[in-house]
Write a protein that holds these residues in place. Structure first.
Motif, PDB file in Angstrom:
ATOM      1  N   MET A 261     -41.950   2.379 -17.167  1.00  0.00           N
ATOM      2  CA  MET A 261     -42.227   0.973 -17.472  1.00  0.00           C
ATOM      3  C   MET A 261     -40.945   0.149 -17.537  1.00  0.00           C
ATOM      4  O   MET A 261     -40.899  -0.993 -17.067  1.00  0.00           O
ATOM      5  N   ALA A 262     -39.886   0.719 -18.140  1.00  0.00           N
ATOM      6  CA  ALA A 262     -38.616  -0.001 -18.212  1.00  0.00           C
ATOM      7  C   ALA A 262     -38.078  -0.266 -16.800  1.00  0.00           C
ATOM      8  O   ALA A 262     -37.669  -1.386 -16.474  1.00  0.00           O
ATOM      9  N   LEU A 263     -38.089   0.776 -15.971  1.00  0.00           N
ATOM     10  CA  LEU A 263     -37.619   0.635 -14.601  1.00  0.00           C
ATOM     11  C   LEU A 263     -38.502  -0.328 -13.821  1.00  0.00           C
ATOM     12  O   LEU A 263     -38.013  -1.243 -13.137  1.00  0.00           O
ATOM     13  N   THR A 264     -39.823  -0.142 -13.930  1.00  0.00           N
ATOM     14  CA  THR A 264     -40.767  -0.968 -13.187  1.00  0.00           C
ATOM     15  C   THR A 264     -40.674  -2.433 -13.605  1.00  0.00           C
ATOM     16  O   THR A 264     -40.663  -3.333 -12.755  1.00  0.00           O
ATOM     17  N   ASN A 265     -40.621  -2.691 -14.918  1.00  0.00           N
ATOM     18  CA  ASN A 265     -40.519  -4.073 -15.400  1.00  0.00           C
ATOM     19  C   ASN A 265     -39.291  -4.770 -14.822  1.00  0.00           C
ATOM     20  O   ASN A 265     -39.355  -5.919 -14.358  1.00  0.00           O
ATOM     21  N   ASN A 266     -38.157  -4.080 -14.867  1.00  0.00           N
ATOM     22  CA  ASN A 266     -36.924  -4.688 -14.370  1.00  0.00           C
ATOM     23  C   ASN A 266     -36.956  -4.900 -12.856  1.00  0.00           C
ATOM     24  O   ASN A 266     -36.471  -5.923 -12.354  1.00  0.00           O
ATOM     25  N   LEU A 267     -37.544  -3.941 -12.123  1.00  0.00           N
ATOM     26  CA  LEU A 267     -37.661  -4.105 -10.673  1.00  0.00           C
ATOM     27  C   LEU A 267     -38.608  -5.245 -10.316  1.00  0.00           C
ATOM     28  O   LEU A 267     -38.354  -6.027  -9.390  1.00  0.00           O
ATOM     29  N   LEU A 268     -39.709  -5.352 -11.056  1.00  0.00           N
ATOM     30  CA  LEU A 268     -40.673  -6.420 -10.803  1.00  0.00           C
ATOM     31  C   LEU A 268     -40.065  -7.788 -11.079  1.00  0.00           C
ATOM     32  O   LEU A 268     -40.315  -8.758 -10.340  1.00  0.00           O
ATOM     33  N   VAL A 269     -39.270  -7.873 -12.155  1.00  0.00           N
ATOM     34  CA  VAL A 269     -38.595  -9.138 -12.467  1.00  0.00           C
ATOM     35  C   VAL A 269     -37.587  -9.489 -11.370  1.00  0.00           C
ATOM     36  O   VAL A 269     -37.530 -10.623 -10.874  1.00  0.00           O
ATOM     37  N   SER A 270     -36.790  -8.490 -10.958  1.00  0.00           N
ATOM     38  CA  SER A 270     -35.736  -8.734  -9.958  1.00  0.00           C
ATOM     39  C   SER A 270     -36.307  -9.089  -8.589  1.00  0.00           C
ATOM     40  O   SER A 270     -35.950 -10.115  -7.984  1.00  0.00           O
ATOM     41  N   TYR A 271     -37.202  -8.229  -8.080  1.00  0.00           N
ATOM     42  CA  TYR A 271     -37.757  -8.466  -6.745  1.00  0.00           C
ATOM     43  C   TYR A 271     -38.807  -9.580  -6.751  1.00  0.00           C
ATOM     44  O   TYR A 271     -39.004 -10.259  -5.742  1.00  0.00           O
ATOM     45  N   GLY A 272     -39.476  -9.750  -7.911  1.00  0.00           N
ATOM     46  CA  GLY A 272     -40.440 -10.836  -8.022  1.00  0.00           C
ATOM     47  C   GLY A 272     -39.775 -12.193  -7.895  1.00  0.00           C
ATOM     48  O   GLY A 272     -40.342 -13.125  -7.308  1.00  0.00           O
ATOM     49  N   ALA A 273     -38.554 -12.299  -8.438  1.00  0.00           N
ATOM     50  CA  ALA A 273     -37.815 -13.573  -8.368  1.00  0.00           C
ATOM     51  C   ALA A 273     -37.495 -13.959  -6.929  1.00  0.00           C
ATOM     52  O   ALA A 273     -37.291 -15.143  -6.627  1.00  0.00           O
TER      53      ALA A 273
END
Length: 469
Positions: A261-273
């Motif tokens: 979840m920590a990895l996924t949340n950060n990836l989603l925030v980064s790539y989502g932007a």
């Protein structure tokens, strides 16, 4: 020897039909674990309608710490339950009692330490788990209250595992249900009547956990298989180590979710932007997908854990025919449930999404895509879950840990780091089916090997049994 034979003779694990036993133990266990998952789901639903999707995004940033807490309490509780079942199967009542007492002392100490660490380091922890500026105030409000309630979540969680192994799955179910009902009643009161927002949801959760805590602790004075006393709470290094080793698979399964979840949340925030969806929509929508998937996992783990004392007792008693039958039934039932969930996720995802608030446009588009992609191979999850718990039940924690670690870390993390580089934010979603498929192949290999081992032990036992007769 006579003590062991007497224990086997009077135990339903040795005599009742396997199917009936699994229903008796798995159904309350499933309900208990579902109730535990529903704490977060109920909060998400009421926050979604009362605060909005930013409130839900904030709870997603706090959710990993509750998974860490669950991982630790299940390592101790499931380890204590497995130890209890194995020792009862061997007819060693004193050791069984010591295992329960030592497990309780460990979970009390660990829960207090975890709560203190989380509250002291709450700001960097929320940053680690992907709390953006838009989510920050909500996450801090919700997380602070949840942090104070961690011991009341962890202690009954561990005790309930051992209550089920003691032969009282309904009691464990009722203790969890009481807390969930209280939480469900208080959530709308605090959010919509008192206008307390995410703080109200957190307070409702903690009050429900306190009620469950009281019921679980009360059971300590009414164990069926022995009378617990002060000697059971004297810590023994060997007993503690064995309990923890038997529960390590449960720990890895849950703790790995935190890393994911920590990895996924950060990836989603980064790539989502970098996408049309922005940072908050992918994180919030995928968080809901993961929490809904946690309901499926709870059902599958409940079936497996319900079969665990049956498998553990009969393995300790060397009745390998009953062990195999319990394993087979658990696998079949788990796969049926997982396939039903798959059909819902693929063909009616919007029905699930709409439970968590009235959103539209890009949010709904990404949420539907997340359900269909991330959970594409969820039917394979049931098989893997049962095999991992089976290995734990028969005293093979290392193999169980490897299997649990494979799906969540060994396969998932590399996929999560590689796929988004080529597919963007959608690549984060494809990590789910990649990890599920590879973990399934590993599960099949372990099952084939274990069935051969059981057959060999069954053959080795037969001559001795004939000689006794």
């Amino acid at each position: 020897m006579m003590e062991k034979e007497a224990a086997e003779a009077k135990s339903p694990f040795a005599t009742e039909p396997i199917g009936r036993l699994i229903v008796k133990f798995a159904v309350p266990c499933v309900i208990s674990l579902l109730v535990n998952s529903l704490y977060n789901i109920v909060d998400q639903i009421f926050i979604g309608w009362g605060v909005g999707y930013l409130g839900n995004g904030a709870t997603n940033a706090v959710f990993p710490i509750t998974i860490v807490a669950l991982a630790l309490c299940l390592m101790i509780g499931d380890g204590g339950a497995a130890y209890l079942s194995l020792k009862l199967g061997e007819g060693d009542i004193d050791s069984a009692k010591r295992g329960v007492g030592n497990a309780i002392i460990m979970v009390v100490a660990v829960s207090i330490v975890l709560a203190a660490v989380f509250l002291i380091l709450i700001e960097p922890i929320l940053n680690l788990f992907g709390a953006t500026d838009a989510l920050w105030d909500y996450a801090l409000q919700y997380g602070t209250i949840i942090g104070f309630g961690l011991p009341f979540m962890m202690i009954p969680g561990a005790i309930n595992s051992m209550i089920r192994a003691d032969g009282s799955p309904k009691y464990a179910m009722l203790s969890m249900a009481l807390g969930a009902v209280i939480n469900t009643i208080l959530d709308p009161v605090f959010i919509f009547i008192f206008h307390m927002g995410v703080q109200g949801a957190a307070i409702a959760t903690v009050i429900g956990q306190v009620a469950t805590f009281i019921m679980a602790v009360t059971y300590l004075f009414r164990f069926k298989t022995f009378r617990i006393d002060c000697t059971a709470f004297v810590l023994k290094a060997k007993t503690c180590a064995t309990v923890l080793s038997l529960g390590i698979s449960s720990f890895i399964t849950q703790f790995a979710i935190t890393i994911v979840m920590a990895l996924t949340n950060n990836l989603l925030v980064s790539y989502g932007a970098l996408s049309i969806y922005g940072s908050e929509i992918p994180m919030t929508a995928t968080g809901i997908v993961m929490k809904v998937n946690q309901i499926l996992i709870s059902i599958l783990v409940g079936i497996a854990v319900g079969a665990q004392p049956i498998i553990g007792f009969n393995y300790g008693a060397k009745d390998f025919t009953r062990v195999k039958k319990a394993l087979d039934i658990a696998i079949v039932v788990s796969e049926i449930i997982a396939i039903i969930a798959f059909l819902i996720f693929q063909f009616a995802p919007m029905t699930v999404v709409s439970l968590f608030g009235s959103e539209e446009g890009l949010y709904n588009e990404f949420a539907v895509m997340a359900f269909r992609t991330f959970l594409l191979l969820c039917p394979l999850t049931g098989f893997q879950t049962v095999i991992a718990v089976y290995l734990q039940a028969v005293g093979k924690p290392i193999k169980s840990a490897i299997l649990s670690l494979a799906r969540q870390i060994i396969f998932f993390v590399p996929a999560a780091l590689i796929l988004p580089k080529f597919l963007g934010v959608v690549g984060v979603l494809w990590t789910g089916p990649v990890a599920d498929g590879l973990a399934f192949l590993l599960s099949v290999g372990l099952l084939i090997y274990e069935r051969k081992q059981l057959k060999g032990m069954e053959t080795a036992e037969s001559p001795a049994e004939m000689e006794i007769q």
